[in-house]
Enzyme design. Structure first.
Site, PDB file in Angstrom:
ATOM      1  N   HIS A 199     -10.431  -6.237  -1.790  1.00 20.83           N
ATOM      2  CA  HIS A 199     -11.448  -6.017  -0.746  1.00 20.83           C
ATOM      3  C   HIS A 199     -12.565  -5.238  -1.435  1.00 20.83           C
ATOM      4  CE1 HIS A 199      -8.840  -7.387   2.453  1.00 20.83           C
ATOM      5  NE2 HIS A 199      -7.887  -6.567   2.048  1.00 20.83           N
ATOM      6  N   GLU A 229      -6.150 -10.662  -1.140  1.00 23.94           N
ATOM      7  CA  GLU A 229      -6.872 -10.481   0.134  1.00 23.94           C
ATOM      8  C   GLU A 229      -8.380 -10.400  -0.104  1.00 23.94           C
ATOM      9  OE1 GLU A 229      -5.321  -7.195   2.425  1.00 23.94           O
ATOM     10  OE2 GLU A 229      -3.260  -7.641   1.882  1.00 23.94           O
ATOM     11  N   ASP A 282     -12.249 -10.299  -0.202  1.00 23.09           N
ATOM     12  CA  ASP A 282     -13.516 -10.476   0.508  1.00 23.09           C
ATOM     13  C   ASP A 282     -14.552  -9.608  -0.192  1.00 23.09           C
ATOM     14  OD1 ASP A 282     -12.669  -7.970   1.641  1.00 23.09           O
ATOM     15  OD2 ASP A 282     -11.999  -8.961   3.469  1.00 23.09           O
ATOM     16  N   GLU A 319       0.793  -1.237   0.000  1.00 20.58           N
ATOM     17  CA  GLU A 319       0.000   0.000   0.000  1.00 20.58           C
ATOM     18  C   GLU A 319       0.822   1.282   0.000  1.00 20.58           C
ATOM     19  OE1 GLU A 319      -2.682  -0.408   3.303  1.00 20.58           O
ATOM     20  OE2 GLU A 319      -3.711  -2.118   2.416  1.00 20.58           O
TER      21      GLU A 319
HETATM   22  C1  XIL Z   1      -5.743  -6.086   8.501  1.00 18.14           C
HETATM   23  C2  XIL Z   1      -6.082  -7.267   9.374  1.00 18.14           C
HETATM   24  O1  XIL Z   1      -7.147  -7.958   8.813  1.00 18.14           O
HETATM   25  C3  XIL Z   1      -6.421  -6.792  10.749  1.00 18.14           C
HETATM   26  O2  XIL Z   1      -6.655  -7.891  11.609  1.00 18.14           O
HETATM   27  C4  XIL Z   1      -5.272  -5.941  11.263  1.00 18.14           C
HETATM   28  O3  XIL Z   1      -5.538  -5.421  12.461  1.00 18.14           O
HETATM   29  C5  XIL Z   1      -5.025  -4.777  10.333  1.00 18.14           C
HETATM   30  O4  XIL Z   1      -4.742  -5.279   9.069  1.00 18.14           O
HETATM   31  N1  XIL Z   1      -4.863  -4.638   3.722  1.00 18.14           N
HETATM   32  C6  XIL Z   1      -3.797  -5.371   4.164  1.00 18.14           C
HETATM   33  C7  XIL Z   1      -3.949  -6.190   5.373  1.00 18.14           C
HETATM   34  O5  XIL Z   1      -2.774  -5.439   3.481  1.00 18.14           O
HETATM   35  O6  XIL Z   1      -2.746  -6.341   6.080  1.00 18.14           O
HETATM   36  C8  XIL Z   1      -5.019  -5.669   6.286  1.00 18.14           C
HETATM   37  O7  XIL Z   1      -5.213  -6.594   7.318  1.00 18.14           O
HETATM   38  C9  XIL Z   1      -6.301  -5.432   5.524  1.00 18.14           C
HETATM   39  C10 XIL Z   1      -6.099  -4.467   4.404  1.00 18.14           C
END
Ligand code: XIL
Length: 373
Positions: free
Chosen positions: A260, A290, A292, A182
């Protein structure tokens, strides 16, 4: 998803939302899980096969597509919840730590490394023949406070030590690292204002990839981000960033598309495919890292919203299945009992299994995508 995320300690209890279970039961019933007691009269047409709540392993479907299927997990749930561990072990062939390999948990105090949680996840994965992804080395989130207090020369030493120690520990065991996470700013689409940019300048990205490569020359090194999955300004910025790194001879091998997304507004499949194709043309591997799918913004009853979620999963995973350079799909969790979405976006049901570990329509959407149905 702003820069204000805070890390979650591994011991924080994970929440179950049993109150939603009856709704989900109804929804699953509506999608065909009628059980074995429905009478079938002689001569009646044979009922169409229906999904069961104990479906075949998703990993078999992924394997048929030549892809890996992974999920983010917590070591506390793997150790403490039999159904969590069993469901995960049955359906997935790859793992990523949702929290426990980030800088906060591994080195909360300078020099005091603690790999307890990370080692448990790696151990579980090795026992179950899973590939292990490392997440993440350099991120503005879940970075300890002490890192933000260092002078530029001290920061450089800390970054070197962190990457060498963490990547070196799992050399040959973690096959791929999200090296930088990011780094692109949502508004300007330039580099995000972080402790790393301020202390080390834009060269911090190249430095991180080079250090990771030295620590494990075999590892697949990935730049990971959100909001640039399809086409648009942010995805153009990510593309320009990784192309620039490649032109500078930096050892970067892939891009992670976090995915996401919300079922009420998400990138077009054709745009995701075009983005995957242009990254692949640079010689990079892509993964959905990631995924969802939020459904709280949808109208309609629970059954209809879960069906819509199924379609979104099928469509987006289908893009990865169709492109040879997309190597894997990783979900950010697998059961609605444990999802970061509830605390960051509000109560939702974004994953493949419900709170009771029953496969949702979303599961079958993913399975269909892997099987080309
Ligand atoms: C999130 C986790 O799901 C949480 O449990 C933690 O507290 C914060 O991070 N993008 C990412 C992940 O790259 O590392 C993030 O994960 C969600 C968004």
């Amino acid at each position: 998803m702003t820069g204000s995320r805070s890390g979650r300690g591994p011991d924080r209890p994970l929440r179950r939302r049993a109150a939603l279970a009856p709704l989900l039961l109804l929804a699953l019933g509506a999608c065909g899980d009628g059980g074995s007691d429905s009478p079938t009269s002689p001569g009646a047409p044979t009922p169409a096969p229906v999904p069961t709540t104990d479906p075949g392993p998703l990993r078999a479907a992924a394997e048929a597509a030549g892809k890996r299927v992974g999920a983010a997990v917590f070591s506390s749930a793997l150790a403490g919840e039999a159904q969590y561990a069993a469901t995960f072990a049955k359906h997935f062939d790859a793992v990523v730590a949702e929290y426990e390999m980030k800088w906060d948990p591994v080195e909360l105090q300078s020099g005091a490394y603690d790999f307890t949680g990370a080692d448990r996840i790696v151990g579980f994965a090795e026992e179950h023949g899973m590939k292990i992804k490392g997440h993440t080395l350099i991120w503005h989130g879940a970075t300890p406070t002490w890192v933000g207090e260092l002078s530029p020369p001290e920061l450089r030493i800390a970054v070197e030590d962190h990457i060498r120690t963490v990547v070196g520990r799992y050399r040959g065991r973690v096959y791929s690292w999200d090296v930088v996470n990011e780094a692109i700013d949502d508004q300007s689409h330039g580099l995000r204002d972080t402790v790393f940019l301020r202390g080390l300048g834009p060269e911090y990205l190249a430095l991180a990839f080079r250090l990771a490569h030295e620590a494990d020359p075999e590892a697949l090194l990935v730049y990971n981000d959100y909001g640039g999955e399809g086409l648009g300004d942010k995805s153009d910025a990510i593309y320009a960033l990784v192309r620039g790194l490649l032109e500078d001879g930096v050892p970067i091998h892939g891009v992670g598309l976090q995915m996401h997304i919300s079922a009420s507004g998400y990138p077009r499949a054709a745009d995701i495919a075009a983005n995957v194709a242009r990254l692949a043309d640079l010689g990079l591997v892509v993964n959905i890292s990631e995924m969802d799918v939020r459904i709280r913004g949808l109208t309609g009853d629970t059954g209809a919203r879960l069906e819509r979620q199924r379609d979104v999963y099928r469509e987006v995973v289908g893009v990865c299945v169709a492109h040879p350079s997309c190597e894997s799909v990783t979900f950010w969790g697998f059961t609605d009992a444990h999802s970061w979405i509830d605390s960051f976006f509000g109560p939702d049901d974004p994953l493949l299994f419900d709170d009771q570990y029953r496969a949702k329509p979303a599961f079958f959407g993913v399975e269909d995508a892997f099987l080309g149905r």
